[in-house]
Design an enzyme around this catalytic site. Sequence first.
Site, PDB file in Angstrom:
ATOM      1  N   ASN A   1      61.369  14.478  52.341  1.00  0.00           N
ATOM      2  CA  ASN A   1      62.320  15.485  52.828  1.00  0.00           C
ATOM      3  C   ASN A   1      63.076  16.031  51.626  1.00  0.00           C
ATOM      4  OD1 ASN A   1      64.315  17.068  54.014  1.00  0.00           O
ATOM      5  ND2 ASN A   1      65.693  15.312  54.216  1.00  0.00           N
ATOM      6  N   GLY A   2      62.993  17.326  51.411  1.00  0.00           N
ATOM      7  CA  GLY A   2      63.672  17.926  50.265  1.00  0.00           C
ATOM      8  C   GLY A   2      62.813  18.995  49.619  1.00  0.00           C
TER       9      GLY A   2
ATOM     10  N   ARG B   1      65.919  18.129  63.021  1.00  0.00           N
ATOM     11  CA  ARG B   1      65.914  18.463  61.591  1.00  0.00           C
ATOM     12  C   ARG B   1      64.764  19.379  61.214  1.00  0.00           C
ATOM     13  NH1 ARG B   1      69.091  14.810  58.850  1.00  0.00           N
ATOM     14  NH2 ARG B   1      68.037  15.322  56.905  1.00  0.00           N
TER      15      ARG B   1
ATOM     16  N   CYS C   1      63.622  18.143  56.585  1.00  0.00           N
ATOM     17  CA  CYS C   1      62.726  17.393  57.460  1.00  0.00           C
ATOM     18  C   CYS C   1      63.404  16.092  57.840  1.00  0.00           C
ATOM     19  CB  CYS C   1      61.431  17.114  56.709  1.00  0.00           C
ATOM     20  SG  CYS C   1      60.759  18.580  55.905  1.00  0.00           S
TER      21      CYS C   1
ATOM     22  N   TRP D   1      60.319  20.781  58.523  1.00  0.00           N
ATOM     23  CA  TRP D   1      60.817  22.158  58.521  1.00  0.00           C
ATOM     24  C   TRP D   1      60.227  22.764  57.257  1.00  0.00           C
ATOM     25  CZ3 TRP D   1      63.685  25.684  55.606  1.00  0.00           C
ATOM     26  CH2 TRP D   1      64.122  26.827  56.300  1.00  0.00           C
TER      27      TRP D   1
ATOM     28  N   GLU E   1      80.760  34.778  65.524  1.00  0.00           N
ATOM     29  CA  GLU E   1      80.161  33.539  66.049  1.00  0.00           C
ATOM     30  C   GLU E   1      79.308  33.813  67.291  1.00  0.00           C
ATOM     31  OE1 GLU E   1      79.050  29.606  66.881  1.00  0.00           O
ATOM     32  OE2 GLU E   1      79.441  30.800  65.091  1.00  0.00           O
TER      33      GLU E   1
ATOM     34  N   LYS F   1      68.829  21.674  62.568  1.00  0.00           N
ATOM     35  CA  LYS F   1      70.238  21.366  62.773  1.00  0.00           C
ATOM     36  C   LYS F   1      70.974  21.105  61.478  1.00  0.00           C
ATOM     37  CE  LYS F   1      73.846  20.409  65.256  1.00  0.00           C
ATOM     38  NZ  LYS F   1      74.508  21.510  65.939  1.00  0.00           N
TER      39      LYS F   1
ATOM     40  N   LYS G   1      75.311  32.926  67.772  1.00  0.00           N
ATOM     41  CA  LYS G   1      74.804  32.100  68.880  1.00  0.00           C
ATOM     42  C   LYS G   1      73.677  32.828  69.606  1.00  0.00           C
ATOM     43  CE  LYS G   1      75.822  28.768  68.112  1.00  0.00           C
ATOM     44  NZ  LYS G   1      76.667  28.826  66.980  1.00  0.00           N
TER      45      LYS G   1
ATOM     46  N   GLU H   1      70.472  33.161  67.296  1.00  0.00           N
ATOM     47  CA  GLU H   1      69.692  31.969  66.918  1.00  0.00           C
ATOM     48  C   GLU H   1      68.928  31.347  68.080  1.00  0.00           C
ATOM     49  OE1 GLU H   1      73.722  29.372  66.144  1.00  0.00           O
ATOM     50  OE2 GLU H   1      71.872  28.673  65.244  1.00  0.00           O
TER      51      GLU H   1
ATOM     52  N   HIS I   1      82.577  53.798  61.404  1.00  0.00           N
ATOM     53  CA  HIS I   1      82.250  54.117  60.002  1.00  0.00           C
ATOM     54  C   HIS I   1      80.761  53.971  59.722  1.00  0.00           C
ATOM     55  CE1 HIS I   1      86.506  54.446  59.191  1.00  0.00           C
ATOM     56  NE2 HIS I   1      86.692  53.273  59.768  1.00  0.00           N
TER      57      HIS I   1
HETATM   58  C1  AGP Z   1      74.887  27.016  63.971  1.00  0.00           C
HETATM   59  O1  AGP Z   1      74.625  27.067  65.298  1.00  0.00           O
HETATM   60  C2  AGP Z   1      73.749  26.692  63.116  1.00  0.00           C
HETATM   61  N1  AGP Z   1      73.158  25.491  63.484  1.00  0.00           N
HETATM   62  C3  AGP Z   1      74.054  26.743  61.627  1.00  0.00           C
HETATM   63  O2  AGP Z   1      74.524  28.023  61.334  1.00  0.00           O
HETATM   64  C4  AGP Z   1      75.074  25.735  61.126  1.00  0.00           C
HETATM   65  O3  AGP Z   1      76.347  26.060  61.564  1.00  0.00           O
HETATM   66  C5  AGP Z   1      75.047  25.721  59.595  1.00  0.00           C
HETATM   67  O4  AGP Z   1      73.762  25.354  59.189  1.00  0.00           O
HETATM   68  C6  AGP Z   1      76.090  24.782  59.023  1.00  0.00           C
HETATM   69  O5  AGP Z   1      75.808  23.482  59.399  1.00  0.00           O
HETATM   70  P1  AGP Z   1      76.908  22.343  59.148  1.00  0.00           P
HETATM   71  O6  AGP Z   1      78.116  22.672  59.973  1.00  0.00           O
HETATM   72  O7  AGP Z   1      76.231  21.076  59.580  1.00  0.00           O
HETATM   73  O8  AGP Z   1      77.215  22.341  57.682  1.00  0.00           O
END
Ligand code: AGP
Length: 600
Positions: free
Chosen positions: A99-100, A27, A2, A73, A477, A595, A481, A484, A500
């Site tokens: 937060n935590g 966040r 959060c 969150w 990757e 994020k 993308k 998500e 396979h």
């Molecule tokens: C990627 O688009 C995501 N936001 C997520 O997978 C991110 O890469 C992951 O949480 C790692 O975050 P960081 O690079 O801040 O450690």
Amino acid sequence: MCGIVGYIGQQDAKKILINGLKKLEYRGYDSAGIGLLNQSGVHVFREKGRIADLEAIVDWNITASVGIGHTRWATHGEPNRENAHPHQSASGRLTLVHNGVIDNYEKLKEQYLAGVQLKSDTDTEVIVQLVEVFIGEGLEVAEAFRKTLSLLHGSYAIAMIDAETPDTLFVGKNKSPLLVGLGEGFNVVASDAMAMLQVTDQFVELMDEEIVLVKKDAITIETLDGKMVKRDPFTAELDASDIEKGTYPHYMLKEIDEQPAVMRKLVTAYRDDNGDIKLDSNIREAVKAADRLYIIAAGTSYHAGLVGKQLLERIAGVPTEVHIASEFAYNMPLISKNPLFIFISQSGETADSRGVLVHVKKLGFKTLTITNVPGSTLSREADYTLLLHAGPEIAVASTKAYTAQIAVLAILSVATAEAKGLQPKIDLMKELSIAANAMQTLVDQKEMIEDIARKYLSTSRNAFFIGRAVDYYVALEAALKLKEISYIQAEGFAGGELKHGTIALIEKGTPVIAIATQFHVNGNIRSNLKEVTARGAHACIVSMEGLNEAADQIVLPEVHDLLTPLVSVVPLQLLAYYAALHRGNDVDKPRNLAKSVTVE
Ligand code: AGP
């Protein structure tokens, strides 16, 4: 993970708190709330959803010069108003944001709160109820706060107001990031400096197991066991404009577009006047001395690490392993005699990675963090840091940080090769400049890529990305993308692995996007694509100039074959962006994500 804010001063706190929360919404955005304290008592406003939803229910006639705020969150208890922060003690005297994650909250509930009716499903409410119970047992509020925090197991950044102590914000930190911002006649707290750049650029970092009594004209930092702490403030290098969207409809599109400039900025940042690589000699020696490198990361950073392994092994000849942080933490492989641990993290706050860092430091191993956030936890706690210089990345889906991470890993590889007396067969700074131009060419082809997104992804419920060698890592990757932000079920696959099993999922119209940038496997990946088109797949190829064929949908300008992920990922980032846009999704704040993942 959060975001929390707090203000104590002379101004009206409402706007400052809400503007701060808007900067922390990356966040978590499941619910939001503020708590204001004035002569007539505490006023709490909480709402499910975004800060905008909170703004709609706040009573703007109320003025208060003390307040706390939260954007959530959800970890414990579903996203709804009852579980939204701030949470209040049974009498309403105490109001708290957190937060935590408190790992032992149920045990504490049984042990101390048998007589207390809890109003939410959160671990957080247990904290504020505990403080009130200890006040009830005769402790002063500050001592009750300290006693409570000393009982908590887990991560926390906490801000609390007490209706009977209006001149103080009670603040505590363990594992979760938290800063105190200093001002003239006011002080603030925030999970991230960005939230309070509106009022100050002077911040004091808090360390684990510290509590702070924040008054409008003074702050007192103490450890949980009562030792006074003196710490100088630092100046946040960020500028408020850095985090504005400008004319872009979304931060993600802005950050994709910024990649060529970021590449050029990295070349400048890591090159000395003679055109050689400029990198701390301690870091060169640390990598040179290591018998094995262990890259630890999560999500997109983990995918950059996979490319980094190839660069470090091909260019510098250093054996390198790449591990998912959350797995490595609880399933550690055999470790070599003289390892170096490399943590890759855009935010520098990812709890999974930090957990590993804390553990391997205890084992006495050397650590290097590659991050985009100076002063972040993973940077502060590692022996060495390399910065991405990519500028703030606001969109949850990481883009420019990914390409910057790969470029920094390439720079580290060449620097290590030089330290080992090897002659790297790549003029890296020249090749990175060529890659920057190639990225520019690709971001200028948005319309074409939007058409491909419409043609291949507008109605599909699933999609596959395939590649071989380093293209396989980019396929992983690309799938992340797309997943998500568009919520399309997507998978990245090693092209040769499909037959396979997974090829069973291919049916008429299934979008399969192949990445073909590597000469030595070009024929193989094209055969793999023929295998799926034979089963009705809707195939699309992203190939590199010189390896391309007439029918290929996207052709990438040629770059050095060790750096192809820097360009092949760009159209794939844009494909995901447009697929999400066409579905009307919130591209910058996709559902269920945040994020910076500061909980394990
Ligand atoms: C990627 O688009 C995501 N936001 C997520 O997978 C991110 O890469 C992951 O949480 C790692 O975050 P960081 O690079 O801040 O450690």
